[in-house]
Design an enzyme around this catalytic site. Sequence first.
Site, PDB file in Angstrom:
ATOM      1  N   TYR A  39       0.862  -1.162  -0.116  1.00 30.47           N
ATOM      2  CA  TYR A  39      -0.190  -0.057  -0.040  1.00 30.47           C
ATOM      3  C   TYR A  39       1.103   0.930  -0.031  1.00 30.47           C
ATOM      4  CZ  TYR A  39      -3.278   3.525   1.770  1.00 30.47           C
ATOM      5  OH  TYR A  39      -3.937   4.680   1.727  1.00 30.47           O
ATOM      6  N   GLU A  54      -3.629   7.590  -3.983  1.00 30.45           N
ATOM      7  CA  GLU A  54      -3.327   5.970  -3.055  1.00 30.45           C
ATOM      8  C   GLU A  54      -3.114   5.174  -3.961  1.00 30.45           C
ATOM      9  OE1 GLU A  54      -7.119   4.269  -1.658  1.00 30.45           O
ATOM     10  OE2 GLU A  54      -6.185   4.568   0.105  1.00 30.45           O
TER      11      GLU A  54
END
Length: 397
Positions: free
Chosen positions: A116, A204
């Site tokens: 991530y 993101e």
Amino acid sequence: MNIHEFQAKELFVKFGVASAPGRVARTPAEAEAAAQELKSSDLVVKAQIHAGGRGKGTFKNGFKGGVHLCKTPAEAKELSSKMLGQTLVTHQTGPEGKMVNQVLIATGVDIAKEYYLAILTDRATSAPIVIASTEGGVDIETVAEKTPDKIFHEPVHPLLGLQPYQARKIAGLLGFQGAQFRQFSDLLLALYRLFIGCDCSMVEINPLVVTPDGKVLALDAKFNFDDNALFRHPDILAMRDTNEEDPREVEASKFGLNYIGLDGNIACLVNGAGLAMATMDIIQYAGGKPANFLDVGGGASKDQVSAAFKIILADPQVKGILVNIFGGIMDCNVIATGIVAAAREIGLKIPLVVRLEGNNVAAGKTTLADSGIAITSAEDLADAAKKIVAAVAAATE
Ligand code: ADP
Ligand code: MG
């Protein structure tokens, strides 16, 4: 403002962020052609909506998953035909879901490990921050709750920018080594240039992956831009997809109104963001639920007020309206004239409570009183809230 993944990919290419090549398609035939152009025997078809959780989402027609791997252009065509024109429900869309008008056809990659990676504006420090985790591909909120030590935070000095040593530090924390260490640091530095260069408030990537043959690639992209800086980026503004936005908010933005749709039934028309917040609070306190946040601003014109009123009246969910104006720069009579014009044009069939105070209030009250429209006037904010909540309760019984 948000953009689609296929548009984010264009920015990845421009700024040198490594990702899997892809093309957008709006019909199954376009999807087949796009798959042929990619010349790959590993493909992925991805529903394009402004919401995450697509992989685990379900279409209202029962078809499971908004992200599907396949091998041939014919399969890409077949999968696209199951997604295009259908409504996809994910944990981020709410139960109403989102219509899929386009799909991304991209090269499918083998995944050895998922990470991530995000850059966002940290409100606590008013500066950018890099957030990274070895636990990618899954819900980062769950990781933050259950295993917060697996999430790394690296604050960035807003003037100096992300330094190469910081990128290397994060690469090290994530356990990258050798060629991947370098690839990851380069990708993160490129992503930071994109974040600053495009005035993002968030980028993101979940997941960022390493392939079995050692490539580091961004496989997903969720972007958020600072609306106040969009005037500097006409190319990004052109990526806006109003199909993805609340139609009430799209209409309000045409008139420069600060409008956010909510799910209650008492509409508010207020001048000033602070007063609008206070009005929503007091409606709630009086036992009602606000249908929107609407700040017409300090110097709204009659036309803006009229437009605001029309947006409110066009919303079938609205069962009552509370106008709360404290006239400073704002002339109360401008508000009154705008309300009367809109109510005359559309017709007012629901209760309207108005609290006016301040600049030119007497003229404003006269305009409302002389209009012949059924308006309840209120003394102060508490009185106004009580009156509208009572009127809506009586009308909806
Ligand atoms: P969302 O977060 O909306 O579910 P993603 O883009 O993250 O959408 O896709 C969901 C999952 O599908 C990813 O976690 C990844 O495992 C897989 N995936 C996405 N893109 C690709 C691709 N190009 N090749 C192979 N797998 C992919
Ligand atoms: Mg994802």
